[in-house]
Design an enzyme around this catalytic site. Sequence first.
Site, PDB file in Angstrom:
ATOM      1  N   HIS A   1       0.838  -1.211   0.000  1.00  0.00           N
ATOM      2  CA  HIS A   1       0.000   0.000   0.000  1.00  0.00           C
ATOM      3  C   HIS A   1       0.872   1.259   0.000  1.00  0.00           C
ATOM      4  O   HIS A   1       0.583   2.234  -0.695  1.00  0.00           O
ATOM      5  CB  HIS A   1      -0.874   0.052   1.260  1.00  0.00           C
TER       6      HIS A   1
ATOM      7  N   GLN B   1     -17.968  -6.984  -1.085  1.00  0.00           N
ATOM      8  CA  GLN B   1     -17.069  -7.784  -1.931  1.00  0.00           C
ATOM      9  C   GLN B   1     -16.649  -9.091  -1.263  1.00  0.00           C
ATOM     10  O   GLN B   1     -15.832  -9.828  -1.801  1.00  0.00           O
ATOM     11  CB  GLN B   1     -15.854  -6.963  -2.372  1.00  0.00           C
TER      12      GLN B   1
ATOM     13  N   GLY C   1      -2.745  -2.120  -7.056  1.00  0.00           N
ATOM     14  CA  GLY C   1      -1.579  -3.003  -7.117  1.00  0.00           C
ATOM     15  C   GLY C   1      -1.756  -4.102  -8.156  1.00  0.00           C
ATOM     16  O   GLY C   1      -2.851  -4.635  -8.338  1.00  0.00           O
TER      17      GLY C   1
HETATM   18  O1  PAF Z   1      -7.911  -3.940  -3.302  1.00  0.00           O
HETATM   19  C1  PAF Z   1      -8.601  -3.602  -2.319  1.00  0.00           C
HETATM   20  O2  PAF Z   1      -8.095  -3.374  -1.221  1.00  0.00           O
HETATM   21  C2  PAF Z   1     -10.103  -3.459  -2.484  1.00  0.00           C
HETATM   22  O3  PAF Z   1     -10.612  -4.406  -3.357  1.00  0.00           O
HETATM   23  C3  PAF Z   1     -10.542  -2.040  -2.892  1.00  0.00           C
HETATM   24  C4  PAF Z   1     -10.003  -1.669  -4.265  1.00  0.00           C
HETATM   25  C5  PAF Z   1     -10.050  -1.032  -1.861  1.00  0.00           C
HETATM   26  C6  PAF Z   1     -12.067  -1.955  -2.956  1.00  0.00           C
HETATM   27  O4  PAF Z   1     -12.654  -2.257  -1.739  1.00  0.00           O
END
Ligand code: PAF
Length: 277
Positions: free
Chosen positions: A34, A58, A144
């Site tokens: 990150h 998700q 990423g």
């Molecule tokens: O890659 C992630 O951490 C997540 O899928 C994101 C892009 C922040 C969406 O919730």
Amino acid sequence: MNIIETIPQMQEVRKTLPEPVGFVPTMGYLHEGHISLVRKAKEENASVIVSIFVNPTQFGHNEDFEKYPRDMEGDIELLEEEGVDAVFAPEADEIYPKDFSSRVEVIGITQKLEGNCRPGHFRGVTTVVNKLFNIVGPDRAYFGQKDAQQAIVINKMVKDLNMNVDVVTCPTIREEDGLAMSSRNVYLKPEDRQSATVLYRSLMLANDLYEQGERNAETIREEMVRLIKTEELARIDYVSVADPLTLDELNEIQGKALVSLAVKIYKTRLIDNVILG
Ligand code: PAF
């Protein structure tokens, strides 16, 4: 650094920030991967906004939403050190109020690989990323390469819907032994940790075979599977050698190929990938 929990506050702060604005959406529990996105965003923009939101839509019913690692204090400290301008960290009901009833979905490529193993996952990702883009209004957004399919899906959404954001995909950051950095690595028990390197080792095997002239995709998949199966703790979800745009499995590698895999090491599901060619 502004720490913001509501949408109206975020929109107000956004108006005061020098342009262009770079945006790094995250689910928190930040690691070097990150931070590399944040640094790239700092390099390329006058201001940087990071969101921290563990997006419930998700995650599947049987997945790790509840126990997904969280460390808001530690994350804020790290982002402060990086000189981020604003952190948007809403509660779930700020993003999804009771009457929320919309979805954003890219069809086709989201049914394959991760989408096949995690039905509805990408609909959750594209819906929240769309909302975050609308709230934050970034000029550029940073993702990423480790989540290769996510980056492909978001690029497709941005193109299909004529969204005014440049999507920048940044290289995977790895531990010394090759394990791709991921918030989920914290689930790995010491006895799983060595086995987990098999993902990277199998990708390197694919790369070596390719470098030696192998172009038969099935041979590469088979050799990767053979190596992964030598690890007792490893259970394969998929091993794929696919076209990097359509994600269709390849027979013969002619141009580029996305080699990707998802493997469970005991209870921890890990993903990784490399591009050949
Ligand atoms: O890659 C992630 O951490 C997540 O899928 C994101 C892009 C922040 C969406 O919730």
